[in-house]
Design a protein around this motif. Structure first.
Motif, mmCIF file in Angstrom:
data_model
loop_
_atom_site.group_PDB
_atom_site.id
_atom_site.type_symbol
_atom_site.label_atom_id
_atom_site.label_comp_id
_atom_site.label_asym_id
_atom_site.label_seq_id
_atom_site.Cartn_x
_atom_site.Cartn_y
_atom_site.Cartn_z
ATOM 1 N N PRO A 165 19.692 39.561 28.671
ATOM 2 C CA PRO A 165 20.483 40.418 27.787
ATOM 3 C C PRO A 165 21.539 41.208 28.568
ATOM 4 C CG PRO A 165 18.144 40.635 27.321
ATOM 5 C CD PRO A 165 18.256 39.849 28.584
ATOM 6 N N VAL A 166 22.736 41.250 28.026
ATOM 7 C CA VAL A 166 23.839 41.990 28.631
ATOM 8 C C VAL A 166 24.362 42.986 27.603
ATOM 9 C CG1 VAL A 166 26.189 41.831 29.563
ATOM 10 C CG2 VAL A 166 24.481 40.116 30.192
ATOM 11 N N PRO A 167 24.414 44.280 27.926
ATOM 12 C CA PRO A 167 24.922 45.284 26.977
ATOM 13 C C PRO A 167 26.336 44.958 26.520
ATOM 14 C CG PRO A 167 23.837 46.343 28.836
ATOM 15 C CD PRO A 167 23.938 44.889 29.186
ATOM 16 N N ALA A 168 26.697 45.463 25.346
ATOM 17 C CA ALA A 168 27.978 45.115 24.721
ATOM 18 C C ALA A 168 29.182 45.569 25.537
ATOM 19 C CB ALA A 168 28.041 45.713 23.314
ATOM 20 N N ASP A 169 29.017 46.602 26.380
ATOM 21 C CA ASP A 169 30.157 47.086 27.160
ATOM 22 C C ASP A 169 30.379 46.285 28.442
ATOM 23 O OD1 ASP A 169 27.682 48.291 28.105
ATOM 24 O OD2 ASP A 169 28.932 49.501 29.442
ATOM 25 N N LEU A 170 29.532 45.283 28.692
ATOM 26 C CA LEU A 170 29.654 44.436 29.875
ATOM 27 C C LEU A 170 29.795 42.983 29.455
ATOM 28 C CD1 LEU A 170 26.795 46.059 32.011
ATOM 29 C CD2 LEU A 170 29.254 46.494 32.223
ATOM 30 N N ARG A 171 30.229 42.132 30.380
ATOM 31 C CA ARG A 171 30.373 40.705 30.125
ATOM 32 C C ARG A 171 29.664 39.914 31.219
ATOM 33 N NH1 ARG A 171 31.488 42.653 26.164
ATOM 34 N NH2 ARG A 171 33.357 42.487 24.844
ATOM 35 N N PRO A 172 29.002 38.797 30.855
ATOM 36 C CA PRO A 172 28.355 37.967 31.880
ATOM 37 C C PRO A 172 29.383 37.429 32.871
ATOM 38 C CG PRO A 172 27.615 37.348 29.672
ATOM 39 C CD PRO A 172 28.788 38.266 29.492
ATOM 40 N N PRO A 214 23.051 30.535 32.030
ATOM 41 C CA PRO A 214 22.039 31.575 32.239
ATOM 42 C C PRO A 214 21.593 31.652 33.691
ATOM 43 C CG PRO A 214 21.536 30.264 30.295
ATOM 44 C CD PRO A 214 22.658 29.560 30.994
ATOM 45 N N ALA A 215 21.661 32.842 34.263
ATOM 46 C CA ALA A 215 21.308 33.013 35.669
ATOM 47 C C ALA A 215 20.787 34.424 35.889
ATOM 48 C CB ALA A 215 22.518 32.756 36.563
ATOM 49 N N LEU A 216 19.941 34.555 36.896
ATOM 50 C CA LEU A 216 19.359 35.841 37.247
ATOM 51 C C LEU A 216 19.522 36.051 38.749
ATOM 52 C CD1 LEU A 216 17.627 38.155 35.883
ATOM 53 C CD2 LEU A 216 15.661 37.041 36.967
ATOM 54 N N ALA A 217 20.064 37.202 39.115
ATOM 55 C CA ALA A 217 20.214 37.549 40.529
ATOM 56 C C ALA A 217 18.987 38.327 41.010
ATOM 57 C CB ALA A 217 21.477 38.372 40.743
ATOM 58 N N VAL A 218 18.573 38.044 42.226
ATOM 59 C CA VAL A 218 17.419 38.710 42.834
ATOM 60 C C VAL A 218 17.850 39.245 44.194
ATOM 61 C CG1 VAL A 218 15.070 38.419 43.716
ATOM 62 C CG2 VAL A 218 15.789 37.200 41.650
ATOM 63 N N VAL A 248 27.361 40.730 36.166
ATOM 64 C CA VAL A 248 28.217 41.108 35.042
ATOM 65 C C VAL A 248 29.545 41.655 35.541
ATOM 66 C CG1 VAL A 248 26.227 41.625 33.565
ATOM 67 C CG2 VAL A 248 27.256 43.445 34.945
ATOM 68 N N ARG A 249 30.454 41.879 34.593
ATOM 69 C CA ARG A 249 31.729 42.510 34.923
ATOM 70 C C ARG A 249 32.089 43.503 33.830
ATOM 71 N NH1 ARG A 249 35.859 40.469 31.806
ATOM 72 N NH2 ARG A 249 35.434 38.489 30.747
ATOM 73 N N ARG A 250 32.914 44.455 34.206
ATOM 74 C CA ARG A 250 33.505 45.407 33.261
ATOM 75 C C ARG A 250 34.925 45.637 33.732
ATOM 76 N NH1 ARG A 250 31.944 49.709 29.632
ATOM 77 N NH2 ARG A 250 33.471 51.400 29.689
ATOM 78 N N GLY A 251 35.882 45.087 33.012
ATOM 79 C CA GLY A 251 37.263 45.142 33.472
ATOM 80 C C GLY A 251 37.403 44.389 34.784
ATOM 81 N N ARG A 252 37.957 45.036 35.788
ATOM 82 C CA ARG A 252 38.133 44.403 37.090
ATOM 83 C C ARG A 252 36.913 44.561 37.997
ATOM 84 N NH1 ARG A 252 44.383 45.998 38.799
ATOM 85 N NH2 ARG A 252 45.412 44.998 37.006
ATOM 86 N N ARG A 253 35.956 45.346 37.567
ATOM 87 C CA ARG A 253 34.755 45.551 38.379
ATOM 88 C C ARG A 253 33.707 44.493 38.052
ATOM 89 N NH1 ARG A 253 35.431 51.577 37.090
ATOM 90 N NH2 ARG A 253 36.203 52.481 39.033
ATOM 91 N N ALA A 254 32.997 44.032 39.089
ATOM 92 C CA ALA A 254 31.933 43.051 38.913
ATOM 93 C C ALA A 254 30.784 43.398 39.846
ATOM 94 C CB ALA A 254 32.448 41.641 39.194
ATOM 95 N N GLY A 255 29.567 43.028 39.435
ATOM 96 C CA GLY A 255 28.418 43.301 40.278
ATOM 97 C C GLY A 255 27.121 43.004 39.552
ATOM 98 N N LEU A 256 26.034 43.449 40.132
ATOM 99 C CA LEU A 256 24.700 43.247 39.577
ATOM 100 C C LEU A 256 24.376 44.354 38.576
ATOM 101 C CD1 LEU A 256 21.855 41.884 39.628
ATOM 102 C CD2 LEU A 256 21.297 43.442 41.506
ATOM 103 N N LEU A 257 23.952 43.976 37.385
ATOM 104 C CA LEU A 257 23.423 44.954 36.435
ATOM 105 C C LEU A 257 21.970 45.212 36.829
ATOM 106 C CD1 LEU A 257 23.457 46.738 33.936
ATOM 107 C CD2 LEU A 257 22.935 44.692 32.574
ATOM 108 N N ILE A 258 21.705 46.367 37.384
ATOM 109 C CA ILE A 258 20.381 46.652 37.935
ATOM 110 C C ILE A 258 19.503 47.202 36.818
ATOM 111 C CG2 ILE A 258 19.133 47.825 39.789
ATOM 112 C CD1 ILE A 258 21.906 48.182 41.155
#
Length: 206
Positions: A35-42, A47-51, A72-82
């Motif tokens: 699941p990815v919150p609506a304010d973020l994008r995969p 389907p993938a999971l980071a560990v 995930v990403r939000r605008g120009r930022r990208a990273g792990l949704l912890i």
């Protein structure tokens, strides 16, 4: 096994936190898209999971850490949704929650030279093994970005480190049903950064 940090008044250091240690990271195929919150994008198409598995050996605190979540990403930022994270130190639990809004829980880490078992008060979470490769690159600076918080209170954690990048496989031996299900126990991508020097500053509202 260990559970949530007890309410024992344990304090925590202020940000930034600085460390030296070892890190393993991998991206596994998942059975379902996490699941990815609506304010973020995969960030990945399938389907993938980071560990992420970390041993903080020197610095602000000394502890072990296991984190899982989607990229995930939000605008120009990208990273792990912890969204799931366990550590071996109560001060890290409290600091992670109060400074970065991370849902840290307490766990025990049982290490050998090539493996680790991670468990909490409800039992085994994961058993992971490391398979070293031959490729080793010179120490280079690298970003270590992540997202925490919730929609409307989203935080970006602009971590950074300098370390020796190694081609190593982080594979799964055991994986709890409490974790997002994996489609395979061998990762799509994996690497280690050991040793590293890391700085984790305070979060940025985004």
């Amino acid at each position: 096994m260990t559970g949530a940090a007890p309410d024992d008044g344990t304090s925590h250091p202020p940000a930034p936190w600085r460390f030296r240690g070892q890190l393993w990271a991998a991206v596994f195929p998942a059975r379902h898209r996490p699941p990815v919150p609506a304010d973020l994008r995969p960030l990945t198409g399938s389907p993938a999971l980071a560990v992420g598995l970390v041993r903080y050996r020197e610095g602000t605190l000394r502890y072990d850490e296991l984190a899982v979540g989607p990229l995930v990403r939000r605008g120009r930022r990208a990273g792990l949704l912890i969204d799931r994270i366990w550590v071996s130190d109560p001060a890290s639990v409290r600091g992670g929650r109060s400074i970065w809004g991370l849902p840290k829980e307490l766990a025990e880490f049982d290490w050998t030279d090539r493996s680790v078992r991670v468990g909490d008060r409800d039992g085994l979470l994961a058993e992971l093994v490391f398979r070293p490769g031959r490729l080793r690159l010179p120490a280079v600076p690298m970003p270590l970005p992540g997202f925490s918080g919730s929609a409307g209170r989203r935080l970006f954690v602009p971590g950074r480190m300098v370390g020796t990048l190694r081609r190593e496989t982080l594979a799964v031996v055991s994986w709890s049903e409490r974790l997002p299900p994996l489609a395979a126990t061998v990762p799509l991508l994996s690497a280690a950064v050991r040793p590293f020097r890391m700085t984790v500053p305070g979060p940025v509202r985004c």
